[in-house]
Scaffold this active site. Structure first.
Site, PDB file in Angstrom:
ATOM      1  N   ASN A  43       0.878  -1.165   0.000  1.00 25.83           N
ATOM      2  CA  ASN A  43       0.000   0.000   0.000  1.00 25.83           C
ATOM      3  C   ASN A  43       0.914   1.213   0.000  1.00 25.83           C
ATOM      4  O   ASN A  43       1.891   1.238   0.732  1.00 25.83           O
ATOM      5  CB  ASN A  43      -0.880  -0.002   1.246  1.00 25.83           C
ATOM      6  CG  ASN A  43      -1.765   1.223   1.283  1.00 25.83           C
ATOM      7  OD1 ASN A  43      -2.291   1.626   0.267  1.00 25.83           O
ATOM      8  ND2 ASN A  43      -1.885   1.819   2.438  1.00 25.83           N
ATOM      9  N   CYS A  44       0.632   2.199  -0.824  1.00 26.50           N
ATOM     10  CA  CYS A  44       1.681   3.155  -1.125  1.00 26.50           C
ATOM     11  C   CYS A  44       1.146   4.552  -1.398  1.00 26.50           C
ATOM     12  O   CYS A  44      -0.045   4.794  -1.455  1.00 26.50           O
ATOM     13  CB  CYS A  44       2.449   2.695  -2.371  1.00 26.50           C
ATOM     14  SG  CYS A  44       2.551   0.917  -2.541  1.00 26.50           S
ATOM     15  N   GLY A  45       2.092   5.466  -1.584  1.00 27.05           N
ATOM     16  CA  GLY A  45       1.785   6.777  -2.104  1.00 27.05           C
ATOM     17  C   GLY A  45       2.273   6.851  -3.540  1.00 27.05           C
ATOM     18  O   GLY A  45       3.349   6.350  -3.869  1.00 27.05           O
ATOM     19  N   GLN A 253       6.162   5.829  -3.385  1.00 22.44           N
ATOM     20  CA  GLN A 253       6.697   5.439  -2.076  1.00 22.44           C
ATOM     21  C   GLN A 253       5.967   4.180  -1.646  1.00 22.44           C
ATOM     22  O   GLN A 253       4.736   4.166  -1.549  1.00 22.44           O
ATOM     23  CB  GLN A 253       6.483   6.545  -1.044  1.00 22.44           C
ATOM     24  CG  GLN A 253       6.662   6.105   0.398  1.00 22.44           C
ATOM     25  CD  GLN A 253       8.099   5.802   0.765  1.00 22.44           C
ATOM     26  OE1 GLN A 253       8.942   6.695   0.781  1.00 22.44           O
ATOM     27  NE2 GLN A 253       8.385   4.538   1.043  1.00 22.44           N
ATOM     28  N   ASN A 275      -0.922   2.312  -6.306  1.00 23.12           N
ATOM     29  CA  ASN A 275      -1.258   2.451  -4.892  1.00 23.12           C
ATOM     30  C   ASN A 275      -2.467   1.579  -4.616  1.00 23.12           C
ATOM     31  O   ASN A 275      -3.523   1.768  -5.207  1.00 23.12           O
ATOM     32  CB  ASN A 275      -1.572   3.916  -4.565  1.00 23.12           C
ATOM     33  CG  ASN A 275      -2.085   4.090  -3.145  1.00 23.12           C
ATOM     34  OD1 ASN A 275      -1.860   3.238  -2.288  1.00 23.12           O
ATOM     35  ND2 ASN A 275      -2.774   5.183  -2.895  1.00 23.12           N
TER      36      ASN A 275
END
Length: 922
Positions: A43-45, A253, A275
């Protein structure tokens, strides 16, 4: 520890009863490793900065770097304070930067000659493997006709990364090459894709694991690694060079939640950054394997074989998504169409969608299975750069358009600081929406106009007319009747293990309430493999649930994006774009009543083959069940090779000397076999089952590959109860419709717990875990289903099946079959002589007496009963192993001191309100 062989396995001929006591089963319960790389999720930006005119500029790269640093909070940090889950940036290849390096090495390069660069992770510690990789890369590049200008060791500052990141850090180098063959940019990118896949396959053959191409392209390059977002430019000082200019920057990220970060799994990937988590991953990977045999493209020709397998082993969900996305784009579709195919907008209950958009997505749904989110992606094919959302919109994505010609998109607001006076437009990308920039023409497209553009590329409204909507032919109003005699019905009910509990507690409420029966939360009956009572094969499968950062969806409130539509027929080449891809049958639900099944079967005609899923019950055939499974696999294969578009698996032929194999076993075995024979996409699997009754059984059948399911005996039982007047004034047709509605809603509820909205992506996905099935059994019939606990095999299933068949058709059965009792085994409620339960009446009575009267003798009796009970859960079979001397009680802190350190701060503010946090703290 890998599962071991079961000691002294029983055989069908041995005549021994299968002993299900806990001591025997203790030998079966061998644990496998608790980790599998296939479980990698993140799970990300994510975000991107794009120059709308498509011209490279330095401020795009700077803005992308700064935006990435703002995403620092989106990533996890190791205990060393420096090792991150991964961060990176995807930009154009700065031609001037690399040309100057080539000139300094003494080479000459024509100004018109496009330069391609490969960003490569090489094994660091094994110099021999490192050199082998370089040799493979060079030999394949040269064999493809390219000129190599040498390798460049990428400057890195390892002082900013943590110990763990440095310990796993690859050797990072760039290979520079040119295109003397005169290919245009698109053809060159496609050719480099093929070359890269050839290299990757050769490296795998050499059993070298630490090799990875971040990118190999004349258009773009990716700088990424296992560091914190704010460390990007320190670790890679290249990015600070003023010659690093680009028309776009995609940044990411990573936050890997419950899985392990690695250098290669850092994002962006070669075409996209993502994401979210792909809930349907298992199904998508399985179906992609099935689609591979049909893949063909004039653009690839014979080189298509070099690309397989499309999804490489060990890929994360995002990497797998990227691999298929890359294939679709390189085969000629642009980035926006690839997104529409893989992550389509929902059309199930969207009444206001324009007809041309509806036709576009109907076409997409006919071609391949959606990769269902939550997903927010930023992607580029070199010309187009897009940002898009999945159908649920469970990840944020906002955009800002500046007066200086920049588009800024991201999962956070304000990642790039822009004065209000410089903002031209703000907006959000909603569920199923996309925005895009055509960098060649310098045009920004909003969602509606972009879909208009995609919809106009082909006559989709004409193409989708080729789809036959079977609901117009298989009517809900079809007359329903009960066809079995009372004797035949009772024998079959006994043979399939149907009980009064099933009829009264499960089946009856589904008809009366048109929904699943409501029970107390939790199941305190034993696992099927630990039970003394018969438990159907479906009880050995446990549905998975969505992971930590990946919320389930609400099947009631979010029904707008859910669909049970199912396709039947011959699926084609997903790389094609023609009307034949829509030539499939479609149903709004995979659940068929008996009348609907017969109408569907009539419609299929000679294009279908019926396969008998029963086996010899007389004992004359050695290993009868296993041989029968092999028989139906071969019959299905022969039928499909002979041109049958529909396979019907049925156990209706049960009789005195024919016992029914569990239809979950039959369906899984045929689905697995056809997939291995590369035939699965040529047919649909339609199941007619006597054992199927509840929602979970339907879900497991669909999960192991069934296209449609007809639970004929459950509906015969409903007809029997209707004849007895147990449903009041309700018509028989209404009872069947209500039963079907209950199953449909139950399927939606099961799918929603995994965050899955689309049945096609659940079908064949095996999104459950097997508990108590042997390794060989899983491998032959349910390949790919995770199982950490060994257990029963063909012989055990055969014995259970034959025991029930004997009870229904054996010599001891009374002449008056009505005297056959279905029984009440107490699977759902405690019965004195039935299934054991963790919370049983005698135990509760002693415990309640102890609480009311403070009688310690009753508590001792309660403990004795608990300890004397047979194992119900796996943890009942565990024992604590002392690791040393006991700690003196006086050395343990008092509860008052421990309590002050309790905290609820790990719960996300946003997932919980401040008031909820305060309440928990109190």
């Amino acid at each position: 520890m890998a599962p071991k062989d079961i000691a002294s396995p029983l055989t069908e001929e041995s005549g021994e009863d299968f002993v299900r006591n806990w001591k025997a089963n203790a030998a079966l319960l061998q644990t496998a490793s608790s980790y599998d790389p296939a479980w990698e999720h993140d799970n990300c930006g994510v975000g991107m900065v794009v120059a709308i005119d498509g011209k490279p500029r330095r401020d795009v790269v700077v803005a992308g770097i700064e935006a990435l640093k703002v995403l620092y909070h989106r990533g996890a940090v190791d205990a060393d304070g420096k090792t991150g889950d991964g961060a990176g940036i995807h930009v154009e290849v700065p031609q001037d930067f690399f040309r100057e390096h080539i000139l300094r090495t003494g080479h000459e390069l024509a100004e018109s000659e496009p330069l391609a660069v490969g960003m490569v992770f090489l094994p660091k510690s094994d110099l021999g493997a490192q050199e082998t990789c370089r040799t493979i890369v060079e030999s394949e590049v040269l064999a493809a006709g390219y000129t190599i200008y040498g390798w460049r060791q990428v400057p890195v500052d390892i002082s900013v990364i943590g110990e763990k990141a440095n310990a796993t850090r690859p050797e990072i180098e760039q290979i520079m090459l040119s295109n003397p063959r005169g290919l245009d940019t698109e053809a060159l990118e496609r050719d480099l894709y093929v070359v890269r896949r050839r290299i990757e396959k050769r490296v795998i053959e050499e059993a070298i694991n630490d090799f990875y191409f971040c990118s190999l392209s004349c258009r773009s390059i990716i700088y990424k690694g296992m560091f914190l977002a704010e460390q990007l430019t320190t670790f890679y000082p290249d990015l600070l060079d003023e010659r690093f200019v680009s028309s776009f920057a995609i940044y990411h990220q990573r936050y890997s939640t419950n899985t392990f970060p690695t250098w290669r799994l850092a994002q962006p990937f070669r075409m996209l950054a993502h994401n979210g988590e792909i809930n349907t991953l298992l199904g998508n990977v399985n179906w992609m394997k099935a689609h591979e045999c049909r893949l063909a493209s004039d653009l690839f020709g014979d080189n298509i074989e070099d690309l397989k397998p499309i999804i490489q082993k060990g890929s994360s969900d995002s990497a797998a998504l990227d691999s298929v996305y890359e294939l679709i784009c390189r085969a000629g579709r642009d980035a926006a169409m690839a997104k529409s195919l893989m992550i389509p907008e929902s059309i199930s209950q969207n009444a206001i969608m324009p007809d041309n958009h509806r036709a576009l997505f109907a076409y997409c749904n006919a071609v391949m299975e959606p990769w269902d989110g939550p997903a927010a992606i930023c992607a580029t094919d070199g010309r187009w750069i897009i940002a898009g959302m999945d159908r649920n919109g469970l990840r944020p994505m906002r955009y800002t358009l500046t007066k200086t010609g920049l588009l800024i998109v991201g999962s956070e607001t304000g990642m790039v600081r822009v004065p209000n006076a410089d903002i031209d437009e703000k907006g959000r990308v909603g569920p199923g929406e996309m925005i895009a920039i055509d960098m060649q023409d310098g045009v920004f497209h909003r969602d509606s106009e972009l879909k208009d553009l995609l919809a106009s590329a082909n006559p989709y409204q004409e193409w989708v007319k080729n789809t036959t909507h079977l609901d117009t032919k298989v009517s809900d109003d079809a007359p329903e009747t009960g066809t079995l005699s009372n004797e035949d019905l009772r024998r079959r009910q006994v043979a399939y293990g149907m009980t009064m509990e099933d009829l009264e507690l499960i089946l009856h409420p589904m008809v009366v309430d048109a929904k699943e029966a409501t029970g107390s939360m939790g199941d305190d009956a034993p696992l099927a493999v630990l039970s003394d009572c018969y438990r159907g094969l479906h009880n050995f499968f446990r549905q998975n649930f969505s992971q930590v950062t990946n919320p389930p969806i609400d099947s009631l409130r979010e029904s707008r994006v859910m669909t049970l539509n199912t396709r039947l027929g011959n699926l084609g080449n997903i790389l094609d774009a023609d009307a034949n891809q829509c030539d499939v049958l479609q149903l709004q639900s995979p659940v068929l009543t008996n009348a609907q099944y017969h109408m569907l079967r009539d419609h299929m005609g000679e294009k279908a083959v019926d396969i008998d899923c029963t086996f010899d019950s007389t004992g004359k055939t050695k290993n009868a069940l296993r041989k029968a499974v092999s028989r139906i696999q071969k019959e299905a294969e022969d039928a499909v090779r002979g041109g049958c578009t529909y396979v019907v698996l049925t156990d209706h032929n049960i009789g005195n000397d024919r016992a029914p194999m569990p239809m979950i076993l039959a369906t899984g075995a045929v689905h697995t076999h056809l997939t291995r024979q590369k035939l699965r996409t040529f047919t649909s699997l339609n199941v007619r089952s006597g054992e199927c009754l509840d929602t979970h059984y339907f879900a497991v059948l669909i999960g192991v590959g069934a296209t449609t399911v007809n639970a004929y005996l459950a509906q015969e039982a409903i007809a029997d109860r209707h004849n007895k007047g147990l449903f009041g004034e309700m018509s028989l047709g209404d009872t069947m419709a209500r039963y079907k509605k209950a199953i449909d809603e139950g399927l939606r509820k099961i799918m929603s717990k995994m965050g899955i909205s689309v049945l096609n992506s659940y079908q064949g996905a095996q999104i459950f875990e097997a508990i108590g099935l042997s390794e060989n059994f899983i491998g032959e019939c349910f390949d790919g289903t995770p199982s950490q606990i060994d257990g029963i095999d063909f012989a055990d299933v055969a014995m259970e099946t034959l025991a029930r068949h004997q009870a229904a058709y054996g010599a001891a059965v009374p002449e008056d079959v009505s005297k056959l009792k279905l029984g009440d085994p107490g699977n759902y409620r405690w019965r004195r002589n039935g299934e054991i339960h963790a919370i049983a009446n005698p135990m509760l009575k002693n415990f309640h007496t102890f609480v009311r009267e403070n009688d310690p003798d009753k508590y001792e009796k309660y403990l004795e009963d608990v300890l004397a009970n047979r194992p119900i859960s796996l943890h009942d079979m565990w024992e604590f192993v002392p690791s040393g001397n006991a700690i003196p009680v006086e050395d343990v802190e008092p509860i008052e001191d421990i309590r002050v350190r309790f905290t609820t701060a790990a719960m996300s503010l946003g997932a919980l309100s401040p008031e909820a946090h305060e309440t928990l703290a109190i």
